[in-house]
Design a protein around this motif. Structure first.
Motif, short mmCIF file in Angstrom:
data_model
loop_
_atom_site.label_atom_id
_atom_site.label_comp_id
_atom_site.label_asym_id
_atom_site.label_seq_id
_atom_site.Cartn_x
_atom_site.Cartn_y
_atom_site.Cartn_z
N ARG A 271 -3.74 14.35 -16.07
CA ARG A 271 -3.11 15.58 -15.55
C ARG A 271 -2.70 15.42 -14.09
O ARG A 271 -1.78 16.11 -13.62
CB ARG A 271 -4.09 16.75 -15.66
CG ARG A 271 -4.51 17.07 -17.07
CD ARG A 271 -5.49 18.24 -17.09
NE ARG A 271 -6.12 18.37 -18.39
CZ ARG A 271 -5.57 18.94 -19.45
NH1 ARG A 271 -4.37 19.48 -19.33
NH2 ARG A 271 -6.22 19.00 -20.60
N GLU A 272 -3.39 14.53 -13.39
CA GLU A 272 -3.10 14.33 -11.97
C GLU A 272 -3.49 12.92 -11.56
O GLU A 272 -4.24 12.23 -12.28
CB GLU A 272 -3.88 15.34 -11.10
CG GLU A 272 -5.39 15.22 -11.27
CD GLU A 272 -6.13 16.33 -10.55
OE1 GLU A 272 -7.10 16.00 -9.82
OE2 GLU A 272 -5.75 17.51 -10.72
N ALA A 309 1.28 10.38 -13.14
CA ALA A 309 -0.19 10.31 -13.23
C ALA A 309 -0.61 9.44 -14.41
O ALA A 309 -1.33 9.87 -15.32
CB ALA A 309 -0.77 11.71 -13.37
#
Length: 426
Positions: A271-272, A309
């Motif tokens: 997600r990141e 990511a």
């Protein structure tokens, strides 16, 4: 044999086959490309998932090979040159190692000066003592980069490869924005616009030939042409999954001198970019490659300078064997545990951030049976010999037939396609 309706039959719609097909079709030949799978591109395989472009096959444009760059520019594609920092995980700690790996490349450069009988890379190392740590790094690099077993890999071929990389700025690498699969798609469009045909989902079961005519046996019938360019991957040729009758020349001997390498690679989509704010700074925020020789896998990379990511794990050669039996879920679990240990983060935190794990097992793929080729000890001339036409009827192409030292690359496949087409037209 019945009269052939095609001038040239091309078996395989990877980059070698598509390149040859385009050249011949635009020269006015009646060309039929036969592809076993429902997709084209061979070992180029791009997936788009969670808004990310993920390569599970070929990923990098290595250096500035003119044939590949001419195609990229003709297709109007944009590229991004990879840069960033390198981190090493040693003795339980992360550090910036961007300059520390230069020593191993100095050892590899010595391969270019080899004279005398060929020997394996293992025997080469035995004759050139290095520290235990350097030896492990050298083996890791040769096996990782070449998908090779260092006990089988030709030292002479590694030296030739080193020279070839120097000639094409091989220390630079690029990504094709939007995915590598745009290249085979572009070639396919050129082939069809020139009036030739690509037939997908048509596995060739056997090839029968005589001078001036070829028959490809498929489940839907026999396809005939005056000649054939065979671009089957080396693993398929070695397995005799598509028997060629009669056996052309000394093909079995030649393909036994080239090795098909194995790799396990997978890409984790998060997600990141969880690593961007970690220590050491500023190296972590610009992370490109991560080397963790005591971990599995030992090599990781990000798409930096892109801010995606995603992070890819890679292990080549014999060390990849244990991971090849893992499911994507098992790979993801092990990867999260490893990355959590490397970055001193809770394992559960990475699992919470994980969106997907994308992989493809090229070793068990029935249409490849391996990742890409490398030259075995004593086999340096085998690719050159494979380029000799058989009775002006059978021609071989593919990255394993490259004669310029760039085995295992997309541009090697393209070069072989150009070469085979030129032989047909001469």
């Amino acid at each position: 044999m019945t009269e052939a309706p095609y001038d040239t039959l091309i078996i395989g719609a990877g980059m070698a086959g598509l390149t040859a097909a385009r050249t011949l079709a635009e020269a006015g030949q009646r060309v039929l490309v036969v592809e076993a799978q429902d997709r084209i591109g061979g070992r180029i395989l791009t997936r788009h998932i969670h808004g990310e472009t993920v390569e599970v096959g070929a990923e990098f444009v290595h250096g500035r090979p003119p044939e590949l760059w001419a195609l990229i520019e003709e297709a109007g594609l944009e590229t991004t040159e990879r840069d960033g920092t390198q981190l090493c995980f040693e003795a339980g700690a992360l550090s910036d190692c961007s300059d520390d790996r230069d020593d191993i490349f100095k050892v590899l450069e010595g391969l270019e000066l080899l004279t005398g009988p060929d020997l394996s890379f293992a025997d080469y190392l035995a004759q050139h003592p290095v520290s235990a740590d350097q030896r492990q790094q050298l083996i890791g690099f040769v096996e990782g980069f070449n998908a090779a077993d260092h006990r089988l890999a030709s030292a002479a071929a590694l030296g030739r490869q080193q020279q070839a990389e120097d000639e094409t700025e091989g220390d630079r690498s690029f990504h094709i924005n939007g995915g590598y699969s745009q290249l085979p798609d572009f070639l396919a469009a050129k082939i069809t616009s020139a009036g030739s045909t690509i037939r997908r989902s048509t596995p060739v079961r056997a090839i029968n030939w005589q001078p001036g005519q070829v028959e490809a046996v498929t489940d839907s019938g026999i396809l005939r042409a005056k000649r054939a360019i065979i671009t089957l991957p080396l693993g398929i040729l070695q397995s005799n999954a598509v028997p060629i009758t009669p056996t052309p020349g000394n093909l079995p001997t030649l393909i036994s001198k080239i090795q098909m390498g194995q790799v396990c690679r997978f890409t984790l989509i998060f997600r990141e970019r969880f690593w961007a704010d970690l220590q050491p700074q500023p190296a972590a925020s610009a992370l490109s490659f991560l080397f963790a020789t005591t971990e599995m896998p030992p090599v990781w990379w990000t798409p930096h300078p892109a801010t995606s990511a995603i992070i890819t794990g890679w292990v080549g050669g014999p060390r990849s064997t244990p991971l090849l039996a893992h499911t994507p879920e098992a790979l993801a679990n092990q990867a999260c545990e490893t990355l959590a240990r490397i970055f001193s983060l809770p394992d559960a935190h990475l699992h919470d951030l994980l969106l997907a794990c994308e992989t493809h097992n090229w070793q068990t793929d029935p249409y490849t049976l391996g990742a890409y080729s490398y030259i075995g000890t004593g086999g340096l001339n085998a690719p050159n010999e494979m380029t000799e036409p058989i009775a002006n009827t059978l021609y071989f192409a593919g990255e394993h037939t490259d004669t310029t030292g760039h085995w295992g690359t997309v541009h090697a496949a393209i070069r072989s396609g150009h070469r085979a087409a030129s032989q047909v037209l001469c």
